[in-house]
Design a protein around this motif. Structure first.
Motif, PDB file in Angstrom:
ATOM      1  N   PHE A 178       0.862  -1.180   0.000  1.00  0.00           N
ATOM      2  CA  PHE A 178       0.000   0.000   0.000  1.00  0.00           C
ATOM      3  C   PHE A 178       0.897   1.228   0.000  1.00  0.00           C
ATOM      4  N   VAL A 179       0.668   2.119  -0.966  1.00  0.00           N
ATOM      5  CA  VAL A 179       1.480   3.324  -1.138  1.00  0.00           C
ATOM      6  C   VAL A 179       0.583   4.541  -0.989  1.00  0.00           C
ATOM      7  N   SER A 180       1.022   5.501  -0.182  1.00  0.00           N
ATOM      8  CA  SER A 180       0.228   6.707   0.050  1.00  0.00           C
ATOM      9  C   SER A 180       1.169   7.870   0.350  1.00  0.00           C
ATOM     10  N   VAL A 234       1.116   9.235   6.214  1.00  0.00           N
ATOM     11  CA  VAL A 234       1.696   8.194   7.063  1.00  0.00           C
ATOM     12  C   VAL A 234       2.266   8.823   8.332  1.00  0.00           C
ATOM     13  N   ALA A 235       2.953   9.946   8.172  1.00  0.00           N
ATOM     14  CA  ALA A 235       3.556  10.617   9.330  1.00  0.00           C
ATOM     15  C   ALA A 235       2.499  11.125  10.304  1.00  0.00           C
ATOM     16  N   ALA A 236       1.325  11.510   9.785  1.00  0.00           N
ATOM     17  CA  ALA A 236       0.276  12.088  10.629  1.00  0.00           C
ATOM     18  C   ALA A 236      -0.723  11.054  11.137  1.00  0.00           C
ATOM     19  N   ARG A 237      -0.471   9.771  10.916  1.00  0.00           N
ATOM     20  CA  ARG A 237      -1.428   8.733  11.316  1.00  0.00           C
ATOM     21  C   ARG A 237      -1.643   8.746  12.824  1.00  0.00           C
ATOM     22  N   ASP A 238      -2.830   8.343  13.235  1.00  0.00           N
ATOM     23  CA  ASP A 238      -3.165   8.317  14.657  1.00  0.00           C
ATOM     24  C   ASP A 238      -2.637   7.062  15.346  1.00  0.00           C
ATOM     25  N   GLY A 239      -2.769   5.919  14.674  1.00  0.00           N
ATOM     26  CA  GLY A 239      -2.355   4.664  15.286  1.00  0.00           C
ATOM     27  C   GLY A 239      -1.006   4.195  14.789  1.00  0.00           C
ATOM     28  N   GLY A 240      -0.776   2.898  14.920  1.00  0.00           N
ATOM     29  CA  GLY A 240       0.487   2.320  14.504  1.00  0.00           C
ATOM     30  C   GLY A 240       0.528   2.035  13.013  1.00  0.00           C
ATOM     31  N   ALA A 296      -2.029  -0.701  11.779  1.00  0.00           N
ATOM     32  CA  ALA A 296      -3.403  -0.206  11.671  1.00  0.00           C
ATOM     33  C   ALA A 296      -3.565   0.663  10.427  1.00  0.00           C
ATOM     34  N   TYR A 297      -2.573   1.499  10.145  1.00  0.00           N
ATOM     35  CA  TYR A 297      -2.641   2.355   8.957  1.00  0.00           C
ATOM     36  C   TYR A 297      -2.627   1.503   7.688  1.00  0.00           C
ATOM     37  N   PHE A 298      -1.771   0.496   7.663  1.00  0.00           N
ATOM     38  CA  PHE A 298      -1.680  -0.400   6.510  1.00  0.00           C
ATOM     39  C   PHE A 298      -3.013  -1.109   6.280  1.00  0.00           C
TER      40      PHE A 298
END
Length: 428
Positions: free
Chosen positions: A250-252, A257-263, A266-268
């Motif tokens: 998964f590419v974004s 990615v830097a601003a994600r809330d969880g780990g 979870a983001y993946f």
């Protein structure tokens, strides 16, 4: 004679001793003809070619092989052709790679088109093979060709005298030392120590993407195809590998990615869930290992060669994994670099002037495809345009085959940049 640095991998030792061409050495030479920084595909292929040409080559890599690496683990048909020319395919086939006759690309709206490599040229396929196995094999081949391999060797910087690269500063087993060389090949990836030491990084800020990858077992419905799924917040890829595994990526945008809330996990998983068709492929599948990431991925060096050095692979240039040419570009660059470097070494003139043919060859081989890749990036970052273009490619088979030829590095890329091709693609 091949010299292979001491390693914890028993099969490294066995492959060297059984060949009759290698021996295990405890010491590291203080002065060599060529140092290759990085034992990935580009570095190992360059080292093997130069060793076969009779040069003394030392490969330094901070990892110990085999090792996993964040990568799409996809070798396009052009990359397969290079491996055939290098004489590596029999050994690679023995590892059980998954052959893909095509890649199916899904647009955000659900329409898809098939980049059918076999339809372009019968028998042409891409390969899915883990970097754990591919890199280890290519590194062993370099050792068998005569290169010395030192694993666990962390290159810290370059030895530069009078503006000329004369070697490297490296830490091996906790000891920092200087190793001199007539040529240093930077093959150490997007975050290259070599390019940073030379001050020639020029990474584009307009495409800062982060890639996350994991291996899954039990992915269904792929068989002879891989898949790309473009969404509105990123894109995903599925590449079947050996032993029933599938590379899931998964590419974004890096900022998300830097601003994600969880780990990271979870983001993946949320990213995969945002791509319903891709998520459907993973229903019932299980992840093996961990999620690995790399980013920002886009990288470019302002020069690919200079006095005492040259660059191959991602250290020279990398844009984005969507078009799947990273391994191809690394291997092809090795083919281009080795004869130029060998000629310069034999003349005793490893200078920017003597290495000019390498830069010229890279421009001839990579420039048009690079322009196509930038156009593709424009499509995938504009969902309505991606939907429109995907529908056109699905409806107009000749255009789809032509683009498949370009994306697979089967045929030349320049025709896909012609006004006629773009007009046929974009007109209603």
């Amino acid at each position: 004679m091949t010299t292979l640095a001491a390693s914890s991998e028993a099969d490294d030792i066995l492959s060297a001793s059984r060949s009759g061409r290698g021996r295990i050495v405890a010491g590291v030479p203080a002065d060599v003809e060529v140092i290759v920084v990085g034992g990935g595909p580009g570095g190992s292929a360059t080292a093997a070619l130069l060793a076969e040409m009779g040069h003394e080559v030392l490969i330094l890599d901070k990892a110990r092989f085999p090792r996993h690496k964040a990568c799409s683990e996809y070798i396009n048909p052009g990359g397969v052709a290079v491996l055939e020319r290098l004489g590596a395919m029999a050994e690679i086939d023995a590892l059980g790679p998954h052959r893909m006759a095509a890649m199916r690309v899904f647009a955000p709206g659900g329409r898809s088109f098939l980049a059918d490599y076999d339809g372009v040229e019968a028998g042409r396929t891409a390969l899915g093979l883990s970097r754990y196995r591919l890199d280890h094999l290519l590194l062993r081949r370099a050792a068998a060709a005569g290169a010395t391999v030192v694993e666990g060797a962390h290159v810290r910087g370059l030895l530069i005298e009078g503006g000329v690269v004369r070697g490297v500063e490296v830490t091996i087993d906790g000891t920092r030392q200087t190793i001199r060389a007539r040529l240093v090949v930077g093959a150490d990836g997007r975050h290259s120590v070599v390019t940073r030491a030379l001050g020639i990084d020029a990474s584009p800020s307009v495409l800062e993407q982060t890639g996350l990858v994991a291996h899954y077992r039990g992915v269904t419905g792929l068989d002879r195809f891989g898949e790309m799924h473009v969404g509105r917040g990123g894109y995903g890829g599925l590449a079947p590998l050996e032993d029933g595994l599938t590379n899931v990526a998964f590419v974004s945008p890096a900022r998300r990615v830097a601003a994600r809330d969880g780990g990271t996990l979870a983001y993946f998983e949320a990213g995969i869930a945002s791509l319903p068709r891709m998520a459907g492929r993973l229903a019932g599948a299980t992840m093996e290992g961990t999620v690995r990431g790399i980013g920002p991925m886009a990288h470019r060096a302002t020069r690919v060669a200079g006095d005492g050095y040259l660059l191959v692979g991602d250290a020279a240039s990398f844009l984005d994994p969507f078009t799947g040419e990273g391994i191809y570009a690394a291997l092809r660059a090795a083919e281009l670099a080795a004869p130029v470097a060998s000629a310069a070494l034999r003349r005793g003139e490893v200078t920017v002037r003597s290495l000019v043919p390498y830069g010229a060859a890279r421009r001839r081989v990579f420039t048009a495809k690079g322009a196509v890749c930038w156009i593709v990036q424009g499509f995938i970052h504009q969902p309505p345009l991606m939907d429109y273009v995907t529908r056109r490619l699905d409806e107009r088979a000749a255009l789809g085959r032509q683009l498949a030829s370009v994306l697979g590095n089967i045929g030349p890329a320049a025709p896909a940049l012609s006004p006629l091709f773009l007009a046929r693609l974009l007109r209603p």
